[in-house]
Design an enzyme around this catalytic site. Structure first.
Site, PDB file in Angstrom:
ATOM      1  N   HIS A  64       0.809  -1.233   0.000  1.00  0.00           N
ATOM      2  CA  HIS A  64       0.000   0.000   0.000  1.00  0.00           C
ATOM      3  C   HIS A  64       0.838   1.278   0.000  1.00  0.00           C
ATOM      4  O   HIS A  64       0.352   2.343  -0.331  1.00  0.00           O
ATOM      5  CB  HIS A  64      -0.849   0.071   1.274  1.00  0.00           C
ATOM      6  CG  HIS A  64      -1.916  -0.951   1.356  1.00  0.00           C
ATOM      7  ND1 HIS A  64      -2.133  -1.712   2.476  1.00  0.00           N
ATOM      8  CD2 HIS A  64      -2.838  -1.328   0.472  1.00  0.00           C
ATOM      9  CE1 HIS A  64      -3.152  -2.524   2.269  1.00  0.00           C
ATOM     10  NE2 HIS A  64      -3.595  -2.315   1.056  1.00  0.00           N
ATOM     11  N   GLU A 118      -3.598   3.107   1.695  1.00  0.00           N
ATOM     12  CA  GLU A 118      -2.961   3.590   0.462  1.00  0.00           C
ATOM     13  C   GLU A 118      -3.197   5.093   0.307  1.00  0.00           C
ATOM     14  O   GLU A 118      -2.283   5.853  -0.043  1.00  0.00           O
ATOM     15  CB  GLU A 118      -3.533   2.849  -0.749  1.00  0.00           C
ATOM     16  CG  GLU A 118      -2.900   3.303  -2.060  1.00  0.00           C
ATOM     17  CD  GLU A 118      -3.655   2.790  -3.279  1.00  0.00           C
ATOM     18  OE1 GLU A 118      -3.934   1.584  -3.348  1.00  0.00           O
ATOM     19  OE2 GLU A 118      -3.979   3.617  -4.151  1.00  0.00           O
ATOM     20  N   CYS A 124       3.994  -1.219  -3.948  1.00  0.00           N
ATOM     21  CA  CYS A 124       3.709  -1.566  -5.344  1.00  0.00           C
ATOM     22  C   CYS A 124       4.202  -0.432  -6.257  1.00  0.00           C
ATOM     23  O   CYS A 124       3.944   0.746  -5.970  1.00  0.00           O
ATOM     24  CB  CYS A 124       2.209  -1.766  -5.533  1.00  0.00           C
ATOM     25  SG  CYS A 124       1.808  -2.061  -7.265  1.00  0.00           S
ATOM     26  N   HIS A 166      -8.355   4.665   3.897  1.00  0.00           N
ATOM     27  CA  HIS A 166      -7.595   3.515   3.407  1.00  0.00           C
ATOM     28  C   HIS A 166      -6.090   3.816   3.513  1.00  0.00           C
ATOM     29  O   HIS A 166      -5.660   4.920   3.188  1.00  0.00           O
ATOM     30  CB  HIS A 166      -7.977   3.221   1.946  1.00  0.00           C
ATOM     31  CG  HIS A 166      -7.442   1.914   1.458  1.00  0.00           C
ATOM     32  ND1 HIS A 166      -6.142   1.757   1.039  1.00  0.00           N
ATOM     33  CD2 HIS A 166      -8.018   0.691   1.362  1.00  0.00           C
ATOM     34  CE1 HIS A 166      -5.949   0.493   0.681  1.00  0.00           C
ATOM     35  NE2 HIS A 166      -7.068  -0.183   0.876  1.00  0.00           N
ATOM     36  N   SER A 220     -10.671  -5.694   2.914  1.00  0.00           N
ATOM     37  CA  SER A 220      -9.987  -5.471   1.642  1.00  0.00           C
ATOM     38  C   SER A 220     -10.881  -4.626   0.736  1.00  0.00           C
ATOM     39  O   SER A 220     -11.967  -5.043   0.339  1.00  0.00           O
ATOM     40  CB  SER A 220      -9.667  -6.822   0.989  1.00  0.00           C
ATOM     41  OG  SER A 220      -9.532  -6.664  -0.398  1.00  0.00           O
ATOM     42  N   SER A 221     -10.383  -3.432   0.435  1.00  0.00           N
ATOM     43  CA  SER A 221     -11.169  -2.486  -0.360  1.00  0.00           C
ATOM     44  C   SER A 221     -11.523  -3.063  -1.734  1.00  0.00           C
ATOM     45  O   SER A 221     -12.664  -2.998  -2.186  1.00  0.00           O
ATOM     46  CB  SER A 221     -10.353  -1.203  -0.491  1.00  0.00           C
ATOM     47  OG  SER A 221     -10.683  -0.501  -1.629  1.00  0.00           O
ATOM     48  N   ASN A 222     -10.534  -3.669  -2.405  1.00  0.00           N
ATOM     49  CA  ASN A 222     -10.813  -4.154  -3.770  1.00  0.00           C
ATOM     50  C   ASN A 222     -11.766  -5.342  -3.738  1.00  0.00           C
ATOM     51  O   ASN A 222     -12.566  -5.522  -4.647  1.00  0.00           O
ATOM     52  CB  ASN A 222      -9.513  -4.432  -4.518  1.00  0.00           C
ATOM     53  CG  ASN A 222      -8.862  -5.729  -4.119  1.00  0.00           C
ATOM     54  OD1 ASN A 222      -9.182  -6.770  -4.659  1.00  0.00           O
ATOM     55  ND2 ASN A 222      -7.964  -5.693  -3.140  1.00  0.00           N
ATOM     56  N   THR A 266      -5.775   3.302  -6.310  1.00  0.00           N
ATOM     57  CA  THR A 266      -5.607   2.293  -7.367  1.00  0.00           C
ATOM     58  C   THR A 266      -6.798   1.342  -7.499  1.00  0.00           C
ATOM     59  O   THR A 266      -7.017   0.778  -8.558  1.00  0.00           O
ATOM     60  CB  THR A 266      -4.343   1.440  -7.115  1.00  0.00           C
ATOM     61  OG1 THR A 266      -4.441   0.887  -5.808  1.00  0.00           O
ATOM     62  CG2 THR A 266      -3.076   2.245  -7.245  1.00  0.00           C
TER      63      THR A 266
HETATM   64  S1  SF4 Z   1      -3.999  -3.734  -7.110  1.00  0.00           S
HETATM   65 FE1  SF4 Z   1      -2.574  -2.825  -8.576  1.00  0.00          FE
HETATM   66  S2  SF4 Z   1      -1.722  -1.098  -7.450  1.00  0.00           S
HETATM   67 FE2  SF4 Z   1      -2.633  -2.419  -5.927  1.00  0.00          FE
HETATM   68  S3  SF4 Z   1      -0.961  -3.740  -5.286  1.00  0.00           S
HETATM   69 FE3  SF4 Z   1      -2.028  -4.796  -6.933  1.00  0.00          FE
HETATM   70  S4  SF4 Z   1      -0.888  -4.266  -8.793  1.00  0.00           S
HETATM   71 FE4  SF4 Z   1      -0.336  -2.804  -7.195  1.00  0.00          FE
END
Ligand code: SF4
Length: 280
Positions: A75, A127, A97, A125, A221-223, A165
């Site tokens: 992050h 990040e 990343c 968050h 986990s946001s994503n 991201t």
């Molecule tokens: S989602 Fe994309 S920005 Fe986030 S850690 Fe994975 S590759 Fe990197």
């Protein structure tokens, strides 16, 4: 039961790289204790595995003694944390990343030339907190279309906008359209990670073919939570961390079951759930 797994499920490039670097560090022969500033990833089960190997997770850099190793997770962190690691003489293992690092660079560069930073993302968050730290925590942070609508910008100022991201692409696009009507001089940087985009698109496509979806990933986990939101728009969706969270009786009602997983979900958890579903 017909089970189909999304083409883009599980660890993304950045998490895979970060977890590999951290694991290597823990396996290497050395006499320094290794700390992580914040959980390595938003996946409790994976973090536990690393802690069993000797990693100590803390939330505050002041809890880390001098002269040990400190892992910066994927992050990323603010500039002030890097400064503090130097003051404390810490041996830094930086697994930020590269896509996040690029945002740090954009923010710093534009902030240094006097632009006001607009950060599109969740202000709580890690990040986003890290990114904001590259403009001395002065960014205007907005997350929703509603927040964009009420935001007041100044036409005498120059702005630079970046995105978290893992931001939902549709929401980001709508926010950009709104912001364009608020000020003339805004430089937009679509910093949504391509891996996030691909994962979201693949999840939506699979959800449209299946009777229900299972989204595997950490509650924090946001994503993963964004994937849950996307799948829910299309079909009934179950959000789980491990097989123990599965509502077996409910799942059995569906014939075609799609599976996707957040970027911080390890393969072994996904495989375990697939094996379990096959056994039903
Ligand atoms: S989602 Fe994309 S920005 Fe986030 S850690 Fe994975 S590759 Fe990197």
């Amino acid at each position: 039961m017909n089970i189909k797994i999304s083409e883009k499920a599980g660890f993304c490039f950045g998490v895979k790289r970060a977890m590999g670097l951290a694991w290597r560090e823990l396996c290497d022969e050395h006499d320094k204790q290794t700390y992580a500033l914040g959980p390595l990833i938003h996946n409790k089960q994976a973090v536990e595995k690393y802690e069993e190997r000797g990693l100590i997770t803390v939330d505050d850099i002041e809890e880390i003694p001098s002269d040990v190793k400190m892992i910066i997770r994927s992050h990323g962190v603010s500039k002030s944390i890097y400064d503090r690691t130097e003051e404390k003489g810490l041996d830094v293992v930086d697994t930020t990343c590269p896509f996040v690092k690029k945002i740090h660079d954009i923010v710093k560069e534009n902030y240094d030339t006097g632009k006001k930073i607009i950060l599109i993302g969740d202000k709580n968050h890690p990040e986003v907190i890290g990114i904001n730290g590259w403009c001395k925590n002065t960014a205007i942070t907005i997350k929703t279309i509603e927040e964009a609508e009420v935001l007041e910008l100044n036409n005498d100022k120059s702005y630079c906008a970046v995105a978290q991201t893992t931001m939902n692409l549709e929401v980001y696009r709508k926010i950009v359209e709104i912001l364009k009507t608020k000020a003339d001089d805004i430089e937009f940087n679509n910093t949504i990670c391509s891996s996030t985009k691909a994962r979201q698109e693949a999840a939506r496509e699979l959800a449209s073919e299946m009777d229900c979806m299972i989204v595997i990933g950490g509650k924090h986990s946001s994503n993963t939570q964004k994937l849950v939101g996307i799948c829910k728009e299309v079909c009934p969706t179950f959000a789980i961390e491990t097989r123990d969270d599965l509502d077996v009786e409910e799942i059995k009602k569906y014939e075609n079951v799609g599976i996707t997983a957040g970027a911080s979900t390890p393969d072994w958890i996904i495989d375990d759930i697939i094996e379990f579903l096959k056994s039903l």
